[in-house]
Scaffold this motif. Sequence first.
Motif, PDB file in Angstrom:
ATOM      1  N   THR A   1      55.027  65.395  83.312  1.00 15.65           N
ATOM      2  CA  THR A   1      53.111  66.186  83.383  1.00 15.65           C
ATOM      3  C   THR A   1      53.153  66.385  82.183  1.00 15.65           C
ATOM      4  O   THR A   1      53.787  67.511  81.895  1.00 15.65           O
ATOM      5  CB  THR A   1      53.247  66.975  84.986  1.00 15.65           C
ATOM      6  N   PHE A   2      51.600  65.989  82.412  1.00 16.65           N
ATOM      7  CA  PHE A   2      51.684  66.995  81.024  1.00 16.65           C
ATOM      8  C   PHE A   2      51.657  67.568  80.837  1.00 16.65           C
ATOM      9  O   PHE A   2      50.572  68.428  81.683  1.00 16.65           O
ATOM     10  CB  PHE A   2      49.874  65.715  80.510  1.00 16.65           C
TER      11      PHE A   2
ATOM     12  N   ALA B   1      44.123  60.640  70.027  1.00 14.78           N
ATOM     13  CA  ALA B   1      43.033  60.601  70.924  1.00 14.78           C
ATOM     14  C   ALA B   1      42.006  61.634  71.334  1.00 14.78           C
ATOM     15  O   ALA B   1      42.143  62.273  71.391  1.00 14.78           O
ATOM     16  CB  ALA B   1      43.093  59.668  72.719  1.00 14.78           C
ATOM     17  N   ALA B   2      40.974  61.794  70.960  1.00 11.70           N
ATOM     18  CA  ALA B   2      40.013  62.362  71.630  1.00 11.70           C
ATOM     19  C   ALA B   2      39.534  62.506  72.679  1.00 11.70           C
ATOM     20  O   ALA B   2      38.456  62.729  72.912  1.00 11.70           O
ATOM     21  CB  ALA B   2      38.731  62.916  70.530  1.00 11.70           C
ATOM     22  N   THR B   3      40.707  62.773  73.566  1.00 10.18           N
ATOM     23  CA  THR B   3      40.366  62.737  74.981  1.00 10.18           C
ATOM     24  C   THR B   3      40.606  64.198  75.407  1.00 10.18           C
ATOM     25  O   THR B   3      40.579  64.572  75.219  1.00 10.18           O
ATOM     26  CB  THR B   3      41.664  61.192  75.873  1.00 10.18           C
ATOM     27  N   THR B   4      41.122  64.182  76.933  1.00 10.72           N
ATOM     28  CA  THR B   4      40.581  66.032  77.448  1.00 10.72           C
ATOM     29  C   THR B   4      42.400  66.306  76.517  1.00 10.72           C
ATOM     30  O   THR B   4      42.088  66.763  76.899  1.00 10.72           O
ATOM     31  CB  THR B   4      40.798  65.842  79.317  1.00 10.72           C
ATOM     32  N   ARG B   5      42.926  65.345  77.213  1.00 10.08           N
ATOM     33  CA  ARG B   5      44.195  65.558  76.461  1.00 10.08           C
ATOM     34  C   ARG B   5      45.223  65.843  75.246  1.00 10.08           C
ATOM     35  O   ARG B   5      45.250  67.029  74.689  1.00 10.08           O
ATOM     36  CB  ARG B   5      45.696  64.373  77.765  1.00 10.08           C
TER      37      ARG B   5
ATOM     38  N   SER C   1      43.083  69.336  74.275  1.00  4.73           N
ATOM     39  CA  SER C   1      43.984  70.707  74.381  1.00  4.73           C
ATOM     40  C   SER C   1      45.107  70.779  73.583  1.00  4.73           C
ATOM     41  O   SER C   1      45.823  71.676  73.354  1.00  4.73           O
ATOM     42  CB  SER C   1      43.945  70.565  76.156  1.00  4.73           C
ATOM     43  N   LEU C   2      45.252  69.307  73.480  1.00  2.00           N
ATOM     44  CA  LEU C   2      46.820  69.827  72.345  1.00  2.00           C
ATOM     45  C   LEU C   2      47.091  69.628  71.454  1.00  2.00           C
ATOM     46  O   LEU C   2      47.491  70.156  70.213  1.00  2.00           O
ATOM     47  CB  LEU C   2      48.197  68.496  72.638  1.00  2.00           C
ATOM     48  N   ILE C   3      45.975  68.698  70.656  1.00  2.00           N
ATOM     49  CA  ILE C   3      45.974  68.626  68.751  1.00  2.00           C
ATOM     50  C   ILE C   3      46.104  69.808  67.787  1.00  2.00           C
ATOM     51  O   ILE C   3      46.696  69.859  67.005  1.00  2.00           O
ATOM     52  CB  ILE C   3      45.263  67.066  68.632  1.00  2.00           C
ATOM     53  N   PRO C   4      44.685  70.618  68.663  1.00  2.00           N
ATOM     54  CA  PRO C   4      44.521  71.682  67.304  1.00  2.00           C
ATOM     55  C   PRO C   4      45.666  73.400  67.311  1.00  2.00           C
ATOM     56  O   PRO C   4      45.287  73.112  66.247  1.00  2.00           O
ATOM     57  CB  PRO C   4      43.057  72.142  68.341  1.00  2.00           C
ATOM     58  N   GLN C   5      46.314  72.709  68.765  1.00  2.00           N
ATOM     59  CA  GLN C   5      47.128  74.074  68.078  1.00  2.00           C
ATOM     60  C   GLN C   5      48.624  74.077  67.203  1.00  2.00           C
ATOM     61  O   GLN C   5      48.867  74.273  66.615  1.00  2.00           O
ATOM     62  CB  GLN C   5      48.355  74.106  70.122  1.00  2.00           C
ATOM     63  N   ILE C   6      48.242  72.134  67.519  1.00  2.00           N
ATOM     64  CA  ILE C   6      49.767  71.529  66.435  1.00  2.00           C
ATOM     65  C   ILE C   6      49.111  71.421  65.434  1.00  2.00           C
ATOM     66  O   ILE C   6      49.573  71.708  64.236  1.00  2.00           O
ATOM     67  CB  ILE C   6      49.246  70.303  66.744  1.00  2.00           C
TER      68      ILE C   6
END
Length: 383
Positions: free
Chosen positions: A139-140, A164-168, A171-176
Amino acid sequence: MELILNKEKCNGCGACIDACPFSALIMKEGYPEATEECRLCGLCVNACPEEAISLPEELKKKKRPIKKARDVWVYAEHRDGKLARVSFELLGKGRELADKLGQKLVAILIGHQIETSASRLIDYGADIVYVMDHPDLATFNENKYGAVLIPLLKKHCPNIFLSAATTRGRSLIPQIAADLETGLTADCTGLDIDSKSGLLLQTRPAFGGNIMALITCPDHRPQMATVRPHIFPKPQPNPNHKGKIIRLEIENELPENVKVKSFIKTETKGPDLSEADVIIGVGRGIKGPENLKMMEELAYLLNASIGGSRAVVDAGWLPPRCQIGQTGVTVSPKIYIACGISGAIQHIVGIQSAKTIVAINKDPDAPIFNVANYGIVADLFEF
Ligand code: FAD
């Protein structure tokens, strides 16, 4: 941390002040001085003809080794193992960028029982696919996905990392990006390689969509960008393209601070907005939610989905997931029928991939007619 000024070298020319995009430098007693608006972006450092300004040492140390950075990486999003269309769109663009740089295209697939998708990523252009398959990743969960992605990115140091600039993705990419201490350009509408510097040229709307900003990340790696679905075309698969699938063991412990129990799909009428061939765009011109029934009837007859302007969503006539535009979703239907939509730039950026735009508006000067293939000047209720 503050900018460092060498007063012996500075000739007070003011080039740094002109170069600062935040108006954060002022001239004081013949020398530039940084105010609290300074974000240590370093543009003044590059602009100074006397090399009199430098960034603090602590900041320089944080840079990822640029010379070592190689390859274009794409985070491949999926739902229960079914790859999202945007993953293919990113691979298409990623392939183009990698070819311009003479580097490899790498895809990352995270989840559980997802391995069958890896070979599809190769068909769509990936040279290498890293697969992280584990029941805990079924699960994501942005904490867990971040915990496996960050060490991988630190180890390999990609030159470019696309998602991708999707909801997922959001939420994931900025913290990276924050963990890797690099820049991130969100919602890009264009990506290219600068032929001289080899830098990633990232274009995105800025200031409410009124200008297009060209952004580069010269000093940090990876150069990170997110792109909304439907911005780039989906490439044709090439089953003869050769690539390597590398399965990675999950070595580090996954964080347990947030537990995602399940994902519940929202019930929607008609096809999903992002996949729909025909969309009825509803604007404030429909006057009130009581008139949505008429729009729904039209949508039913045309097997269309209903989307709308922000004005309609703000008024509560449609749910936020139906908002099309800069702060909503980007769509690429075959036919978009705009009913009572003025055609503000923030709305237009969401429909620019539509093949045919039909606009119904009683105002002949409405900006929607500038982009419409067919314009109907009429009261939409009569029409
Ligand atoms: P209006 O501008 O009120 O237009 C209504 C139109 O209906 C008019 O052209 C009028 O002539 C026509 N009309 C009225 N009655 C009839 C009739 N009987 N028959 C036919 N035509 C009729 N907007 C978005 O849509 N999406 C976004 O993502 C978005 N993001 C934004 C982000 C920012 C930072 C900002 C500042 C704004 C954003 N907006 C966005 C808002 C945008 O600027 C507009 O305000 C909005 O799109 C207007 O919606 P509208 O066209 O439905 O309403």
